[in-house]
Design a protein around this motif. Structure first.
Motif, mmCIF file in Angstrom:
data_model
loop_
_atom_site.group_PDB
_atom_site.id
_atom_site.type_symbol
_atom_site.label_atom_id
_atom_site.label_comp_id
_atom_site.label_asym_id
_atom_site.label_seq_id
_atom_site.Cartn_x
_atom_site.Cartn_y
_atom_site.Cartn_z
ATOM 1 N N ARG A 241 0.833 -1.210 0.000
ATOM 2 C CA ARG A 241 0.000 0.000 0.000
ATOM 3 C C ARG A 241 0.864 1.254 0.000
ATOM 4 N N LYS A 242 1.934 1.222 0.755
ATOM 5 C CA LYS A 242 2.826 2.378 0.796
ATOM 6 C C LYS A 242 3.511 2.577 -0.552
ATOM 7 N N GLU A 243 3.940 1.477 -1.147
ATOM 8 C CA GLU A 243 4.654 1.575 -2.421
ATOM 9 C C GLU A 243 3.739 2.036 -3.545
ATOM 10 N N LEU A 244 2.471 1.565 -3.525
ATOM 11 C CA LEU A 244 1.522 1.920 -4.584
ATOM 12 C C LEU A 244 0.695 3.149 -4.246
ATOM 13 N N ALA A 245 0.870 3.678 -3.019
ATOM 14 C CA ALA A 245 0.101 4.849 -2.572
ATOM 15 C C ALA A 245 -1.401 4.606 -2.729
ATOM 16 N N THR A 246 -1.874 3.502 -2.172
ATOM 17 C CA THR A 246 -3.284 3.133 -2.280
ATOM 18 C C THR A 246 -3.800 2.622 -0.941
ATOM 19 N N ASN A 247 -5.131 2.609 -0.780
ATOM 20 C CA ASN A 247 -5.747 2.073 0.427
ATOM 21 C C ASN A 247 -6.303 0.671 0.222
ATOM 22 N N TYR A 248 -6.257 0.160 -1.008
ATOM 23 C CA TYR A 248 -6.755 -1.191 -1.267
ATOM 24 C C TYR A 248 -5.907 -2.218 -0.521
ATOM 25 N N ILE A 249 -6.545 -3.261 -0.011
ATOM 26 C CA ILE A 249 -5.809 -4.248 0.792
ATOM 27 C C ILE A 249 -5.611 -5.588 0.081
#
Length: 470
Positions: A247-255
């Motif tokens: 999530r940090k690497e892709l800058a997303t909240n999807y799990i």
């Protein structure tokens, strides 16, 4: 969806790569090369652009219709039928198409979508009076019955012995991503697209401390909160931990993220990738049916199985519709056709799962809940406040006149007199209340009554000092 997306596509080509984030990927491919002549290509592109601009049907539905229509033109070629435009279509040809769909090896749902795709384009062209479309009716309304669409649930209900094999396999499975998603599917019945769209923080608790899952449906463009098992809660928490670095690497909240060995990077899990993983899961753990064949497990089968269990457990059609997020009772009513004695569902009547606090403030509700003055004014209600003021793309709130059974609803002791008056009004004349509040069923009425009783009991306890927190 709007024309802004289409502006990035060369619509003169016969293959469009439309940028659109979904569980299908970051783009959707629309193919027009299979259409037999310039007229078909022109009209299909025109209708696709119009529908994308209108937002109806959804982009995902348009995508399914686009590739499903290919079956109709394969049918024409196989039967050596030539039509220059849809005006050449007749009732006889549509009946032949039904026969064709019956003969080929397809799931009933796939046949249904193939028929829906054809009916959609014909009815769209007729409604807007385009040239080249039939002037009369070419469908008799019995197409889906002829395709035996309703029977699909019989094949999708997972037998007890197969479910036992799945549960044993889950205990042995080492793949956290696969195991967690399957457990969520079994216990919650949410769609695969909904699981893959789960985000960090989607698990919360109701005022009794029981886990509640926030679900957004890409299919219906609607959200809902549903009570879930502790196993679902643990599975979601595992996915949050498992996806933290990604999530940090892709800058997303999807799990639902995974590591792509071939591309050496993290990516969102797509439906087609998960389906392959699910097939390998069945093969790896040797999950078989009564005939000794590998069981043809689909993720959607968990949804049908849970819906049937709920029905057998005694839950009403309306409760199941609300829980599973069906747009209409038609889908829900199909579960009544499945007569299996399995009754293992732990889900109870939904009841009130909103928030009861001493006062509506950041201290009580928690940080980051958008409780600034402007938001509070827009969220204020006669008997409380809404945690998420109207944000439904211009649509009327799906909980219209039903705030007391909405998870976004917040109330406080100062609203106690209003709730008591509400309950008295409901009980004084139930029929008049249902008419005034646009409540169409006795089941919904009883749900509102139950929620009001719960709210009043809690608020009275809080007011008398017997309860200091929710």
């Amino acid at each position: 969806m709007s024309r802004a997306y289409i502006s990035t596509v060369d619509t003169k080509t016969d293959r469009w790569e439309v940028p659109y984030q979904s569980s299908y990927g970051d783009k959707l491919s629309f193919e027009f090369s299979y259409l037999p002549n310039k007229w078909f290509k022109k009209i299909h592109k025109q209708i696709t652009i119009e529908c994308m601009s209108l937002g109806k049907p959804s982009v995902e539905t348009l995508y399914r219709y686009n590739y499903s229509l290919k079956r109709f033109f394969e049918f024409l070629k196989e039967y050596n039928l030539k039509i220059m435009d849809y005006a050449d279509l007749s009732h006889q040809i549509t009946q032949m198409y039904i026969y064709y769909l019956q003969q080929i090896q397809l799931a009933n749902s796939t046949r249904s979508v193939a028929m829906s795709a054809l009916k959609w384009v014909i009815e769209h062209g007729q409604f807007f009076e385009y040239d080249g479309f039939p002037e009369g009716q070419v469908f008799d309304g019995d197409e889906y019955q002829a395709l035996k669409q309703d029977d699909v649930l019989r094949t999708r209900y997972i037998p007890d012995n197969v479910m036992e094999q799945i549960e044993i396999a889950l205990k042995k499975e080492k793949n956290i991503l696969l195991k967690s998603i399957v457990e969520i599917g079994i216990d919650s019945g949410i769609r695969l697209s909904e699981v893959l769209d789960l985000t960090e923080g989607c698990i919360t608790e109701d005022f009794t401390g029981k886990p509640v899952l926030y679900v957004f449906s890409p299919k219906n463009k609607a959200d809902r909160y549903i009570p879930v098992s502790n196993r679902v809660k643990r599975a979601v928490q595992l996915l949050e931990q498992y996806s933290e670095v990604a999530r940090k690497e892709l800058a997303t909240n999807y799990i639902c993220l995974y590591w792509q060995k071939r591309n050496i990077r993290y990516a969102r899990l797509l439906q087609k990738i998960f389906r392959d993983k699910l097939y390998r899961f069945v093969k790896k753990h040797d999950i078989r049916d009564n005939d000794g064949e590998l069981y043809p497990l689909t993720f959607h089968a968990f949804r049908h199985t849970l819906g049937t269990d709920m029905l057998n457990k005694g839950m009403s059609m309306f409760e199941i519709q609300e829980y599973l997020g069906h747009e209409s009772l038609h889908s829900t009513s199909l579960y009544a056709k499945v007569k299996d004695p399995k009754i293992e569902s732990e889900y109870k009547k939904l009841g009130f799962i909103g928030l009861i606090v001493k006062e509506i403030s950041e201290k009580e509700i928690g940080e980051g809940k958008k409780i600034d003055t402007e938001t509070l004014l827009s969220a204020s209600l006669p008997d409380g406040a809404c945690q998420k003021p109207i944000n439904n793309e211009g649509k009327i709130c799906s909980k219209f006149n039903m705030c007391v059974i909405c998870p976004k609803f917040i109330t406080t002791p100062k609203h106690l007199p209003i709730h008591k008056d509400h309950l008295d009004r409901l009980r004084a004349n139930r029929e008049a209340y249902m008419a005034q509040e646009y409540i169409g069923t006795m089941n919904h009425l009883e749900t509102v009554e139950y929620a009001l009783e719960t709210i009043i009991e809690r608020l009275e306890a809080m007011q008398s000092g017997r309860e200091n927190k929710t």
